[in-house]
Structures are given as C-alpha cells and as structure tokens.
Design a protein around this motif. Sequence first.
Motif, PDB file in Angstrom:
ATOM      1  N   LEU A  66       0.895  -1.496   0.260  1.00  0.00           N
ATOM      2  CA  LEU A  66       0.427  -0.220  -0.046  1.00  0.00           C
ATOM      3  C   LEU A  66       0.688   1.028   0.012  1.00  0.00           C
ATOM      4  O   LEU A  66       1.972   1.972   0.886  1.00  0.00           O
ATOM      5  N   LYS A  67       0.559   2.023  -0.615  1.00  0.00           N
ATOM      6  CA  LYS A  67       1.501   2.859  -1.331  1.00  0.00           C
ATOM      7  C   LYS A  67       0.705   4.544  -1.209  1.00  0.00           C
ATOM      8  O   LYS A  67      -0.442   4.476  -1.778  1.00  0.00           O
ATOM      9  N   VAL A  68       1.517   5.888  -0.235  1.00  0.00           N
ATOM     10  CA  VAL A  68       1.058   6.722  -0.381  1.00  0.00           C
ATOM     11  C   VAL A  68       1.748   7.618  -0.660  1.00  0.00           C
ATOM     12  O   VAL A  68       3.176   7.672  -0.470  1.00  0.00           O
ATOM     13  N   PHE A  69       1.406   8.412  -2.539  1.00  0.00           N
ATOM     14  CA  PHE A  69       1.842   9.638  -2.293  1.00  0.00           C
ATOM     15  C   PHE A  69       1.779  11.159  -2.177  1.00  0.00           C
ATOM     16  O   PHE A  69       0.313  11.012  -1.824  1.00  0.00           O
ATOM     17  N   LYS A  70       2.729  11.787  -1.626  1.00  0.00           N
ATOM     18  CA  LYS A  70       2.329  13.182  -1.484  1.00  0.00           C
ATOM     19  C   LYS A  70       2.729  14.056  -2.001  1.00  0.00           C
ATOM     20  O   LYS A  70       4.406  14.588  -2.232  1.00  0.00           O
ATOM     21  N   GLY A  71       2.149  14.919  -3.021  1.00  0.00           N
ATOM     22  CA  GLY A  71       2.232  14.996  -4.584  1.00  0.00           C
ATOM     23  C   GLY A  71       3.331  14.315  -5.095  1.00  0.00           C
ATOM     24  O   GLY A  71       2.374  13.444  -5.423  1.00  0.00           O
ATOM     25  N   THR A  72       4.383  14.321  -5.836  1.00  0.00           N
ATOM     26  CA  THR A  72       4.813  13.650  -6.323  1.00  0.00           C
ATOM     27  C   THR A  72       6.095  12.533  -5.848  1.00  0.00           C
ATOM     28  O   THR A  72       6.481  11.882  -6.534  1.00  0.00           O
ATOM     29  N   SER A  73       5.849  12.564  -4.527  1.00  0.00           N
ATOM     30  CA  SER A  73       6.740  11.592  -3.852  1.00  0.00           C
ATOM     31  C   SER A  73       6.489  10.887  -2.929  1.00  0.00           C
ATOM     32  O   SER A  73       5.470  10.372  -2.810  1.00  0.00           O
ATOM     33  N   LEU A  74       7.626   9.485  -2.649  1.00  0.00           N
ATOM     34  CA  LEU A  74       6.219   8.416  -2.107  1.00  0.00           C
ATOM     35  C   LEU A  74       6.664   9.360  -0.725  1.00  0.00           C
ATOM     36  O   LEU A  74       7.257   9.627  -0.463  1.00  0.00           O
ATOM     37  N   PHE A  75       5.243   9.045   0.120  1.00  0.00           N
ATOM     38  CA  PHE A  75       5.474   9.307   0.939  1.00  0.00           C
ATOM     39  C   PHE A  75       5.099   8.250   1.727  1.00  0.00           C
ATOM     40  O   PHE A  75       6.027   8.409   3.059  1.00  0.00           O
ATOM     41  N   MET A  76       4.854   6.744   1.686  1.00  0.00           N
ATOM     42  CA  MET A  76       4.704   5.846   3.241  1.00  0.00           C
ATOM     43  C   MET A  76       4.667   4.600   2.231  1.00  0.00           C
ATOM     44  O   MET A  76       3.416   4.746   1.048  1.00  0.00           O
ATOM     45  N   GLU A  77       4.968   3.055   2.702  1.00  0.00           N
ATOM     46  CA  GLU A  77       4.450   2.680   2.461  1.00  0.00           C
ATOM     47  C   GLU A  77       4.647   1.316   3.115  1.00  0.00           C
ATOM     48  O   GLU A  77       4.959   0.862   4.048  1.00  0.00           O
ATOM     49  N   SER A  78       3.536  -0.074   2.951  1.00  0.00           N
ATOM     50  CA  SER A  78       3.031  -1.228   3.595  1.00  0.00           C
ATOM     51  C   SER A  78       2.697  -2.387   3.254  1.00  0.00           C
ATOM     52  O   SER A  78       2.294  -1.792   2.175  1.00  0.00           O
ATOM     53  N   ALA A  79       2.947  -3.157   3.631  1.00  0.00           N
ATOM     54  CA  ALA A  79       3.074  -4.634   2.744  1.00  0.00           C
ATOM     55  C   ALA A  79       1.793  -4.605   3.161  1.00  0.00           C
ATOM     56  O   ALA A  79       1.160  -4.505   4.402  1.00  0.00           O
ATOM     57  N   ILE A  80       1.616  -5.784   1.637  1.00  0.00           N
ATOM     58  CA  ILE A  80      -0.388  -6.396   2.122  1.00  0.00           C
ATOM     59  C   ILE A  80       0.560  -7.952   1.647  1.00  0.00           C
ATOM     60  O   ILE A  80       1.226  -8.107   1.136  1.00  0.00           O
ATOM     61  N   ILE A  81      -0.765  -8.431   1.926  1.00  0.00           N
ATOM     62  CA  ILE A  81      -0.202 -10.008   2.524  1.00  0.00           C
ATOM     63  C   ILE A  81      -0.944 -10.611   1.064  1.00  0.00           C
ATOM     64  O   ILE A  81       0.287 -11.078   0.619  1.00  0.00           O
ATOM     65  N   ASP A  82      -1.465 -10.186   0.384  1.00  0.00           N
ATOM     66  CA  ASP A  82      -2.289 -11.080  -0.755  1.00  0.00           C
ATOM     67  C   ASP A  82      -2.503  -9.877  -2.400  1.00  0.00           C
ATOM     68  O   ASP A  82      -2.532  -8.116  -1.321  1.00  0.00           O
ATOM     69  N   LEU A  83      -2.635 -10.126  -3.112  1.00  0.00           N
ATOM     70  CA  LEU A  83      -3.135  -9.365  -4.123  1.00  0.00           C
ATOM     71  C   LEU A  83      -4.314  -8.102  -3.675  1.00  0.00           C
ATOM     72  O   LEU A  83      -5.320  -8.824  -3.172  1.00  0.00           O
ATOM     73  N   SER A  84      -4.810  -7.357  -3.966  1.00  0.00           N
ATOM     74  CA  SER A  84      -5.581  -5.995  -3.514  1.00  0.00           C
ATOM     75  C   SER A  84      -6.978  -6.652  -4.972  1.00  0.00           C
ATOM     76  O   SER A  84      -6.426  -6.474  -5.770  1.00  0.00           O
ATOM     77  N   THR A  85      -8.050  -6.472  -4.377  1.00  0.00           N
ATOM     78  CA  THR A  85      -9.494  -6.484  -5.187  1.00  0.00           C
ATOM     79  C   THR A  85      -9.510  -4.990  -4.914  1.00  0.00           C
ATOM     80  O   THR A  85      -9.737  -4.557  -6.182  1.00  0.00           O
ATOM     81  N   ALA A  86      -9.461  -3.962  -3.880  1.00  0.00           N
ATOM     82  CA  ALA A  86     -10.207  -3.196  -4.314  1.00  0.00           C
ATOM     83  C   ALA A  86      -9.706  -1.908  -2.936  1.00  0.00           C
ATOM     84  O   ALA A  86      -9.283  -2.437  -2.313  1.00  0.00           O
ATOM     85  N   LEU A  87      -9.728  -0.932  -3.124  1.00  0.00           N
ATOM     86  CA  LEU A  87      -9.358  -0.032  -2.257  1.00  0.00           C
ATOM     87  C   LEU A  87     -10.185   1.257  -1.902  1.00  0.00           C
ATOM     88  O   LEU A  87     -10.679   1.760  -3.373  1.00  0.00           O
ATOM     89  N   VAL A  88     -10.359   1.344  -0.437  1.00  0.00           N
ATOM     90  CA  VAL A  88     -11.756   2.509  -0.697  1.00  0.00           C
ATOM     91  C   VAL A  88     -11.588   3.373   0.703  1.00  0.00           C
ATOM     92  O   VAL A  88     -10.344   2.869   1.240  1.00  0.00           O
ATOM     93  N   THR A  89     -11.720   5.126   0.291  1.00  0.00           N
ATOM     94  CA  THR A  89     -11.183   5.484   1.859  1.00  0.00           C
ATOM     95  C   THR A  89     -12.636   5.630   2.341  1.00  0.00           C
ATOM     96  O   THR A  89     -14.075   6.012   1.694  1.00  0.00           O
ATOM     97  N   PHE A  90     -12.951   6.172   3.480  1.00  0.00           N
ATOM     98  CA  PHE A  90     -14.274   6.152   4.258  1.00  0.00           C
ATOM     99  C   PHE A  90     -13.884   6.909   5.293  1.00  0.00           C
ATOM    100  O   PHE A  90     -13.420   6.192   6.086  1.00  0.00           O
TER     101      PHE A  90
END
Length: 592
Positions: A66-90
């Motif tokens: 899971l990668k988070v970009f702030k502007g055009t640079s990578l801000f944070m990343e976190s490992a995911i165990i399996d392939l992602s099906t969908a991502l939503v914010t709520f």
Amino acid sequence: MESSSEKANQRENNDDGDKVWLNAHQDPMANLYTFSSSISLADLNADGDFKLLVADFGTGTFDMKLKVFKGTSLFMESAIIDLSTALVTFYMDTNDPRTPAVAVASGPFIYVYKNLRPYFKFTLPPLEVNAVEQDLWNQAKEDKIDFQMLKEMLESLKNEGSEGELTVRSLKFLSLPLDEMENFASIYEAAPLKRQTVITCMNTLKKSMADDDAVSCLVIGTESKDIYVLDPEAFTVLSKMSLPSVPSFMSVTGLFDVEFRIVVACRDGKVYTLKRGSKTAKACIELTSQAVSLERIGKNIIIGCMDDTLTCYSTKGKKLWTVYLPSNIVSMAIMDYKARSFKGLLVSLNNGETRVYKDKFLVSTIKTNDPVTAIRFGRFGREDSALILITTVGGLYVKILKRTATFEGKDLTPGPPPAQSVKLNVPKKTKLFVDQTLRERESAVSMHRMFQHDLYLLRLTAARSYVNALQKSLNPVSSSAMEPLKLSAHIQGIGPAFKLTVNLQNISPSVAITNLLITFQFDESLYALAKPCIVVPLLVPGLCYTFESLVECISDKGISDTIKVFVLRQGKSIPIITAVINMPVSEALVIV
C-alpha cells in the motif's frame, strides 16, 4: 471502423488536449501496477492536502504494498499479504479532526488503516462446509478410507457440480500428483475443515447523511454470490443480499438508513439491482458481452463491454445510447468537475487513448504511449481538478485541468434532421373538439361495447371468408400437403383477342407432382378459349412452368366477366387450387 467525421473529430480533440490539460508530473519508471478499483484520493490528515493511495500489485506473487504519495513523492508504504481486490477511503466515526480510514480488500480479508497505521482486520463469515465432504475427511482421519478412495469420492463430488462448494483443501488435494496426495492427506486430515470465500469488489455507502465527510458503510461483493453491508464502527454485517452470479463491478447510491440502490454487473453477463429491504437481486439488463467496467452518472448506468462498446441504460434497464469504440476498453472512471458543473466519463482504451465523454459525445482525448490501467479524477494535493493516470508499464502521469477548459461535444452520428425537433404550430382546441371529448367521456362504455361488437363481427366475417376460400380452393397457394402448388394467372391484350398466361410452380422441397390438369370456367356467350383444357406435365420442385391460351371476346355488348382457372388432379372434380381473372372490356367493342 470509425467514419471520416469521427476521425476528424478525434484529431481535433487530440489537438485540443494540450489546451485543456497541463502536464504536472510524468514518471514512466514509477513501477506502479494496479487497476482503477485499487487507487483513491483522500485527505488523510485533514489538512487540505489530498494524497494518492495506491494498492500496488508488485510482481503479482510478492512485494504487494500500500503506497501513499504526497505530491509526486512517495510518502509511505506498507506491505500487503495478498493481491488487492479494491481500495476505498471512508469515514468510520464523527471524531475531530475528520480523518478518513483506508480499507484494502485482499482475499477474504479487509485491512483497515487509520492514520496510516493498521487498525482492524475484518474476515468474511465462513461458509457452510459440504456435509459429504466433511464426512469423507473424517473417515480419512479415522483411517476408514485410504487416500485413493478419498480422491475418487472427492472427484465424484466435484463432477456433480459442487466444485464451487468444495473447500480449498479438497481442491488442492485433487490438483496434486498421485505421489504427493498421501503425504498431503496425512498432514491436513486432522485439521478442521473450513470453507472461505474471497472479495471480488468493494464500494462505500453513506449511512445516514449525504455529506462528503459523513459516516459510510462498506459494501462488498464476494465469490459466494453475496453482497454484504458492514457497519463502519463495529464491522458487523448490517445486511446480506444474494445474487444469481458472482459480482464483478458495483455502483452504490443513496443512504443505508433511508433508501439505497446497488447496481451490480456479474460474470453471467447481466446487471442486477438491489434495494433496501430486498434479499435477492432483480435482473434489469442483459449485456451483449461481458462487462469491463460499470459507472453511474445520475440516473444513467454506463457499462463498457468486451465488444468495444460503451452503452448507457436507464435504471429500469432501457437502452438509451451506444458508442462504438476503436479499441478495447481497459478502465473507466467518473470525472466530476464541480467548478463548471461538468460530470463526464473517463474511458481508457488499449490503443493508449484516454477519452472524455459527456453523455455519448466525445469532448476530449488524451494520448499516452502505453494503455492506462488505472485512472482517477479528483483533488490531489491542493489542486481541485487533477487527473491520475497509471499505465501498463508502471508509469505515473499527473495532469491538471486548466481553469479556462471547456468541454463541448457534437453528435456526429447520422440521425434525424434538425427540422424534426422544431415544434409544430398546434391549433387551439375548438368548441367542437371539446364537445366531442365530453361526449366520448360520457359515453365511453357504450362506445367501447360497440367497438368490440364491430371488431368481433369483422373477425367472424374474415373467418367465414377464409373458410369459404379453403373449401372452394380460391387461395393462390395450395393448402394441401399432398399437392403443394402455387398458381398465378394474368391476361394480356386490348381485345378482342387476349393472351391468357398461367404460371404453375411446385413448392414441395423434394417431391415431384404428376397427373394434373388446368381447366377454365367462363361464360361461353362472351368468350371462346383456344385451349379449354391443358394437360400439365411432371412438375419438378422449385421450377415455374408457364402455360398459355388465346381468349377471344365474341360478344358485341361491351361487357366483361371473369374467367376462373382450376388446377385439378385427373379423375377428381374438386380443384386443388383456383385463380380468378377479371377480364377487361374489349377495345374493339367500345362504342365511340
């Protein structure tokens, strides 16, 4: 294939691409591999700086993050165990500051992140295990059956149509070679048998308020043909609904506590709708091919299909329009430009084009070197109108919509002339019209009864005429199955000598017809025939035979009559088929 006018419109839109979009960032080596369902834009720190969240597939086997970009640079990343099906914010609560949570669907789990840290893991409810499969593994555990018998019984259960109901352990066991089956069975036969489904799609549904930062529920579709609505705080199942097929794409509108509608495109090529209070889905659209993506704009459902078509339907399933595209559809997304109250559709194609459609009109085109697999329009950083593009080779492109950008599209497809849309000058209602309307309103019952009486009488007269034609063989095509014939006759000349031509055809597919005669019935005081009886040779199926005879008018009264042509079988008096010729008045007998 596109028409020349469509190609010209496309070239014009390509030229206008630089006038509409600003290139804010280009990174062809960003190494991002994902789809539109796995990217999102959100204000994670409630500071007005929107960040880009990407669930990266990595190599497809490992290095999923899971990668988070702030502007055009990578801000944070976190490992995911399996392939992602969908991502939503709520938003899962009403606490201040209003920071959203991130939900990543992966396998049977939903990983929830709060403040960019792991917060909760939701697991789908386990499914019921097949009783026969459970009994087989119990017998294997107690050594009542060997692994060879276990294999045969599981294969039999699988061939009965229960493959989707078998557990992962049984399917894995059947896929192993014979020399590994015994070792696999001995290791796992003592473990409890579980059957788990996986998530295929995910979306959000506002719970009780329609605000942008209102609390939202998670809506998930599963491989077990179910739709779950989850509580945003306790992550319990608020509602469960069933589908006839596995869901692929989903669009959600409304409020859970008031009224909501879920539109789901499934793998069986159909689109189903679910409403509040319904446990089963209602089929509303049957697609011509499998769906590639589904979006909803207002009351219109727009679906991209594998046959390179973009089709719009109403909520009741009525087709409104179809656009034929020059290449395969890769991804779709909504473009909501609130500054100009513009709501369009972004469609990325396999030829590297990303098109913007307003209804069925093409209003802009963006060209990239590689096809775009993930696309998102919204606020990025502090810019309200940013377009995020991620290509198949992992490139990241960010474009910003110009303040002066306008989208105008014209329908270049052939259609009715503009004059057809001009309103007619309908005259005002006259007193006679009003009186007639009042009379029809007062006498509606009697008028309807009279209409029904006349209609029944017309049907009776038509039926009697048809029966009479069948009994007297007056129809031009034979109704007999033994002698399927087609007869036509016509007259030529102006008199007093006429030429009568009879065309006879055997319409049987394979049987020839013999022993037929052609005779005529006429008034002998008016006409004289050179051949009052014609012997018909063998009729070959499919060929048209022509017979001729001269007719002479012998009367000087200046009148005409009819001549009937009969086709009979030799030895029988009832004709097989009949034709009636209305003779014209002889020219020589007209009194000047």
